[in-house]
Motif scaffolding. Structure first.
Motif, PDB file in Angstrom:
ATOM      1  N   GLY A  53     -19.306 -23.023  76.246  1.00 15.07           N
ATOM      2  CA  GLY A  53     -18.950 -23.158  75.127  1.00 15.07           C
ATOM      3  C   GLY A  53     -18.842 -21.974  74.110  1.00 15.07           C
ATOM      4  N   SER A  54     -18.557 -22.104  72.847  1.00 13.44           N
ATOM      5  CA  SER A  54     -18.532 -21.036  71.910  1.00 13.44           C
ATOM      6  C   SER A  54     -19.878 -20.593  71.452  1.00 13.44           C
ATOM      7  CB  SER A  54     -17.920 -21.692  70.531  1.00 13.44           C
ATOM      8  OG  SER A  54     -18.792 -22.469  70.066  1.00 13.44           O
ATOM      9  N   GLU A  55     -19.977 -19.369  70.854  1.00  9.89           N
ATOM     10  CA  GLU A  55     -21.101 -18.835  70.455  1.00  9.89           C
ATOM     11  C   GLU A  55     -21.885 -19.787  69.569  1.00  9.89           C
ATOM     12  OE1 GLU A  55     -22.030 -14.920  67.790  1.00  9.89           O
ATOM     13  OE2 GLU A  55     -20.549 -14.631  69.396  1.00  9.89           O
ATOM     14  N   ASP A  56     -21.355 -20.504  68.602  1.00 12.13           N
ATOM     15  CA  ASP A  56     -22.063 -21.396  67.944  1.00 12.13           C
ATOM     16  C   ASP A  56     -22.878 -22.545  68.728  1.00 12.13           C
ATOM     17  OD1 ASP A  56     -21.332 -20.022  65.425  1.00 12.13           O
ATOM     18  OD2 ASP A  56     -19.628 -21.690  65.310  1.00 12.13           O
TER      19      ASP A  56
END
Length: 82
Positions: A53-56
């Motif tokens: 997934g994304s950094e968030d």
């Protein structure tokens, strides 16, 4: 890599060691229209999702992820019920 295998009398299929080492010991059997597919199940599915997934997503606490998933599920259910 294509490997031919046959089921034994109890319906079991042996997966070669080099594939087990690469993909793991647990698989989900998925029925397709024209066959089946083995999908590896990671030892830690949450960690695998975080890595993809994304950094968030990678930094979000699990409670927040569960809440977001529940909200999306509720919204999707509402969309189909109305």
């Amino acid at each position: 890599m294509g490997v031919e295998r046959r089921c034994d009398k109890r319906g079991r299929i042996t997966i070669p060691s080099e594939l087990r080492e690469r993909f793991g010991e647990r698989y989900r059997v998925v029925a397709l229209v024209d066959g089946i597919k083995l999908v590896p199940i990671p030892d830690d599915p949450i960690a695998t999702l975080r890595e993809a997934g994304s950094e968030d997503l990678q930094e979000a606490p699990i409670e927040e992820l569960r809440g977001a998933a529940a909200e999306r599920g509720d919204a999707a259910a509402d969309e189909h019920v109305r």
